[in-house]
Design a protein around this motif. Structure first.
Motif, PDB file in Angstrom:
ATOM      1  N   CYS A  21       0.802  -1.229   0.000  1.00  0.00           N
ATOM      2  CA  CYS A  21       0.000   0.000   0.000  1.00  0.00           C
ATOM      3  C   CYS A  21       0.824   1.263   0.000  1.00  0.00           C
ATOM      4  CB  CYS A  21      -0.972   0.023   1.222  1.00  0.00           C
ATOM      5  SG  CYS A  21      -0.128  -0.038   2.809  1.00  0.00           S
ATOM      6  N   GLN A  31       2.579   2.529   2.430  1.00  0.00           N
ATOM      7  CA  GLN A  31       2.700   3.111   3.749  1.00  0.00           C
ATOM      8  C   GLN A  31       4.014   2.713   4.320  1.00  0.00           C
ATOM      9  OE1 GLN A  31       0.186   5.208   4.995  1.00  0.00           O
ATOM     10  NE2 GLN A  31      -0.659   4.843   2.911  1.00  0.00           N
ATOM     11  N   HIS A  52       1.391  -6.065   5.421  1.00  0.00           N
ATOM     12  CA  HIS A  52       1.600  -6.499   4.046  1.00  0.00           C
ATOM     13  C   HIS A  52       2.989  -6.882   3.714  1.00  0.00           C
ATOM     14  CE1 HIS A  52      -1.848  -3.501   3.828  1.00  0.00           C
ATOM     15  NE2 HIS A  52      -2.390  -4.725   3.547  1.00  0.00           N
TER      16      HIS A  52
HETATM   17 ZN    ZN Z   1       0.476  -0.465   3.919  1.00  0.00          ZN
END
Ligand code: ZN
Ligand code: ATP
Length: 918
Positions: free
Chosen positions: A484, A486, A493
């Motif tokens: 994602c 981040q 993840h």
């Molecule tokens: Zn993420």
């Protein structure tokens, strides 16, 4: 008579005008050219039509620029109303009267001529009289005085109705002169007749006639005498001539007899000579008969068959001199046929033979034709057999070649069978049976395509997973979450990268499996393609084999047919050759028969030749026999002829002796003395006749001369008688004419006297009236009286007794004098020459031109006196104030300056008003 009203339309300067007129004096006034005179002219025109126009024409009357005009006049006469209407029309540039009517209370008169006659009768005035008496036109005031005495006489006589008397007198005079003319001529004729009669009477015609008649009787007697003597001479002449002619005839007859005797003698000796010649001919004919007989006998001996000479042959057995007895030697065989019968027999035999020969010839021709036909037919049959044999040989060659072809085809067929077998064998180790190759190959191709697509799918997934792994690794290196983005700390993840690597490894394994399967499928597909090809090759080979087999079958069939045909032809050739041989044999047989026939032909010809020879001999015999007959005839004729001639001569000798006798008698009767006497008489008579003829002619002429003279005298006597008749007639006529002449003379004198008497009476009255009137209008001390003589010659006497011609008066005096004269005539008319005359209105156009004011006053009084005398109506055109003042009625005429048309107005004139106010 008076005018009641006048209506105009398009009449000269009037477009439209109506004028009523009263009793008494009407004065028409207005400036020059305003149309005053035109009003008076219109009245005149209405009454008399074109006669009122002098030398102008109808179209002058119609207003310029218009094409029709109308005048309407109403008047009263003798207490009766009349009305005249005239209409004019312009056609081209000529005007004609289209309507002219006179209405009377009980009649309507139509037509310009009839209306004018009616008006003239009513007024007792024609147009001329009207202007001489009633209508004094402008400038014509002195008309009566200025006229020559003769013209004046005529005018006044006319007015007083004396003109007619003068006319009658003149006519009587003319008649008298005409009669005189004829009378003179007749008297001349009378004189001439008398002279002619006298001349003739002087000639003593009856005595002359008597003398001539006596002379004529003498001459006629002389003529008669001569004529009777001439008759006697003619008779004498005739007698003498007859005697002489008779003598002449006798001499001629003697001469003729001499000739006849001579001629007869010559004829007789000529005939004797002819008889001699006949005798010679007879002897010649007999010797010819001898030799002909001999010739015939030798011919008869030559004949093989004996013949008899027919009964006709006996003609030669007679003989006049008996020297020729019948010869029986030739006709010994009584039973033998006659020559003619023998000829007939031989000829009919010859005909038979000729027919037979003809038949044989036909037979020969036909048979040799048949032989030729048979041989030709045999040749044809043989050549047909040869042709067929050649066809057979060709067929044998073809059959051989086709047998070889069949062999070759059979080999090819077995080769094809072998090859098909070999190809089919290739399916022995194949996964499928023969025939399924196509489906099998399609199946495999589908499978291979599936593998290919699976491979593409897996490869794509591998590439995607590899890319995401690369991205995740890069993010992770920056410390960020590969899933994602981040920050990594505590991201759920982080493990995802590994999962993806595992997934990649699985996918790669799967790809390897698919690639192996694909390779296997490709190999199998290749093999399947090979099998498909084998199948199609086998199909092609089988097709070939089928074609070859079919061709082979066809060939085999053909060859069988050909062999059959060859065999058939062979048989046919044999038949043809056999038939040909038969025909030739037949021909040979026929030829043998022909030779025999020809031999027979020769025999027959021989027989005919013999017949011909015998016939010739027989015909000679016949013709000799004919000749003998002819000779017998000739002999007969010659003998008869000779005998006839002898007879003729006998007769001639008799005639000869007769003629000799007659001749002698005539010679005896000849008398010369009588002949001489006759000749003398004839000469004398001829001489007398010659002389009497001219004498008679002379007397005849003389008689004719006297006759003509008598005729002439008689004619003259007749003429005299005619002349006397004429004289009587002309005398009567002259007497008639004289009395006629006297009558005419008396009549002429009577008319002259009557006129003179009447005129004298009128003149006396007129003179009195004139003096009265003139006194009234012209009270002047210087004039004592007016004298009017029988010829209307006027003389004015002054107080001192001096005489003046009217022309010597002053202008004004003349005008007054003239008006006085007119008034006097008017009064005379009014008082009546023959009872009361009508009184037309007195119409004066500018009568005051020559008058001074004093005289105008006198004119006024004249007019007033006229009114007093009973003139019903006076119309005066004038611009004289005094006259205007005297008017009972005023009519003012004015002309519109712009339209140039005249207008009428009634009432007081401004001048009169002015006068009144004075
Ligand atoms: Zn993420
Ligand atoms: N056919 C026509 N159409 C038109 N006008 C006409 C014709 N004939 C004549 N006139 C005119 O009529 C007029 C009248 O003429 P008329 O003689 O009547 O005159 P008047 O009054 O008598 O004159 P005066 O006093 O001079 O005698 C004239 O001017 C003439 O030119």
């Amino acid at each position: 008579m008076r005018v009641d009203s006048l209506s105009l339309r398009n009449f000269k300067c009037y477009a439209e005008a109506d004028l009523g007129l009263e009793h008494g004096v009407t004065v028409v006034h207005g400036v020059n050219g305003s149309g005053k005179s035109t009003l008076l002219e219109a009245v005149f025109f209405a009454l008399y039509g074109s006669k009122a126009l002098d030398d102008r024409t109808l179209d002058d009357v119609i207003t310029i620029g218009e094409d029709e005009s109308e005048v309407d006049l109403a008047f009263t006469h003798d207490g009766t109303s009349y009305r005249i209407r005239r209409e004019l029309k312009l056609r081209g540039d000529r005007a004609t009267t289209t309507k002219c009517v006179l209405e009377t209370p009980d009649d309507t008169v139509e037509g310009a001529r009839d209306v004018r006659q009616e008006v003239t009768k009513l007024l007792r005035m024609d147009a001329d009289a009207f202007v001489n008496c009633a209508y004094v036109r402008q400038g014509e005031v002195n008309k009566l005085i200025h006229a020559s005495p003769r013209e004046r006489q005529d005018m006044i006589d006319d007015l007083l109705q004396l003109g007619a008397l003068e006319e009658y007198r003149e006519r009587a005079s003319e008649a008298r002169l005409g009669v005189k003319d004829v009378l003179d001529r007749q008297e001349g004729a009378l004189e001439k007749l008398r002279e002619q009669i006298e001349t003739k009477e002087d000639k003593d015609l009856p005595e002359r006639l008597n003398a001539l008649e006596t002379r004529r009787a003498d001459v006629v007697a002389e003529i008669d005498n001569f004529e009777s003597q001439r008759e006697a001479a003619r008779e004498t002449l005739e007698d003498a001539t007859e005697v002489l002619e008779r003598h002449e005839e006798t001499r001629e007859e003697i001469t003729a007899l001499k000739g006849d005797v001579e001629e007869l003698r010559e004829t007789i000796s000529a005939t004797e000579r002819e008889r001699e010649r006949f005798l010679e001919t007879i002897q010649d004919l007999e010797s010819e008969r001898e030799s002909v007989l001999e010739e015939r006998t030798s011919l008869l001996e030559d004949l093989e068959e004996p013949v008899s000479l027919s009964a006709g042959g006996g003609g030669y057995s007679d003989g006049v001199d008996g020297s020729d007895g019948p010869n029986d030697a030739e006709s010994a065989d009584e039973n033998a046929p006659t020559v003619d019968a023998r000829i007939d027999t031989l000829e009919s035999r010859d005909d038979e033979l000729r027919d037979q020969l003809e038949e044989i010839r036909v037979e020969i021709t036909e048979t040799s034709g048949e032989v030729d036909r048979l041989r030709t037919r045999a040749d044809e049959l043989e050549s047909e057999a040869d042709e067929k044999q050649a066809t057979i040989d060709d067929l044998a060659e073809t059959i051989e070649a086709e047998a070889e072809t069949i062999e070759r085809r059979e080999e090819t067929l077995s080769d094809l069978e072998d090859e098909i077998e070999a190809q089919r064998n290739r399916f022995e180790d194949a996964p499928i049976a023969f025939g399924d190759a196509d489906d099998h190959r399609d199946e495999l191709a589908t499978q291979r395509d599936e593998y290919k697509s699976d491979l593409a799918t897996v490869t794509a997934r591998i590439e995607a997973v590899e890319a995401s792994i690369e991205e995740g690794e890069a993010l992770l290196e920056e410390g960020k979450c590969p899933e994602c983005g981040q920050p990594v700390e505590d991201s759920p993840h982080v493990d995802v990268l590994d999962e993806r690597r595992e997934e990649l490894a699985d996918l790669e394994a799967e790809r390897d499996d698919i690639e192996a399967d694909l390779a296997d499928a490709e190999t199998r597909l290749e093999r399947a393609e090979e099998l498909v090809e084998v199948e199609s090759e086998v199909a092609e080979l089988e097709g070939n084999r089928e074609n070859v087999a079919q061709l082979l079958d066809e060939k085999r069939e053909t060859i069988a047919e050909r062999r059959e045909r060859r065999d058939e032809l062979g048989e046919r050739v044999e038949d043809l050759r056999e038939t040909a041989t038969d025909k030739r044999d037949e021909a040979d047989d026929l030829e043998e028969g022909l030779a025999e026939t020809r031999e027979r032909l020769g025999d027959l010809n021989g027989e005919r030749a013999e017949i011909k020879a015998e016939l010739e001999t027989l015909e000679s015999v016949a013709s000799l026999t004919d000749r003998l007959e002819e000779l017998a005839g000739d002999l007969e004729r010659a003998r008869t002829e000779r005998a006839n001639k002898a007879e003729l001569n006998e007769e001639r000798r008799t005639r000869l002796s007769d003629k000799r006798e007659r001749k002698r008698a005539l010679e005896d009767e000849f008398d010369e003395g009588r002949i001489e006497d006759a000749r003398e008489k004839k000469r004398n008579a001829e001489h007398y006749l010659e002389q009497v003829e001219p004498k008679l002619q002379e007397l005849e002429e003389k008689r004719e001369g006297i006759q003509n003279a008598i005729g002439a005298v008689e004619q003259e006597l007749e003429d005299l008688e005619d002349l006397r008749t004429d004289l009587e007639r002309v005398e009567d006529r002259v007497a008639d004419l004289r009395s006629l002449y006297d009558e005419a003379e008396t009549l002429q004198a009577t008319y002259g006297d009557l006129r003179a008497e009447l005129r004298q009476r009128n003149v006396e009255t007129l003179e009195r009236l004139l003096n009265e009137t003139f006194d009234l209008v012209y009270q002047n001390d210087s004039y004592a009286a007016i004298d009017l003589d029988g010829d209307y010659r006027l003389t004015v006497y002054q107080k001192d007794g001096e005489a003046l011609e009217p022309e010597q008066l002053s202008g004004g005096e003349r005008a007054l004098f003239n008006l006085s004269l007119r008034c006097a005539i008017y009064r005379l008319l009014a008082e009546g020459v023959e009872g009361s005359a009508p009184m037309p209105p007195l119409i004066l156009d500018e009568p005051t031109v020559f008058l001074d004011s004093g005289h105008v006053t006198q004119l006024v009084s004249l007019i007033e006196s006229m009114r007093d005398l009973g003139v019903e109506q006076i119309v005066v055109v004038s611009h004289d104030e005094e006259l205007v003042g005297a008017a009972d009625d005023l009519v003012r005429v004015e002309k519109d300056a712009t339209s140039n048309r005249s207008r009428l107005e009634r009432g007081e004139p401004p001048e009169a008003a002015l006068l009144a106010s004075d």
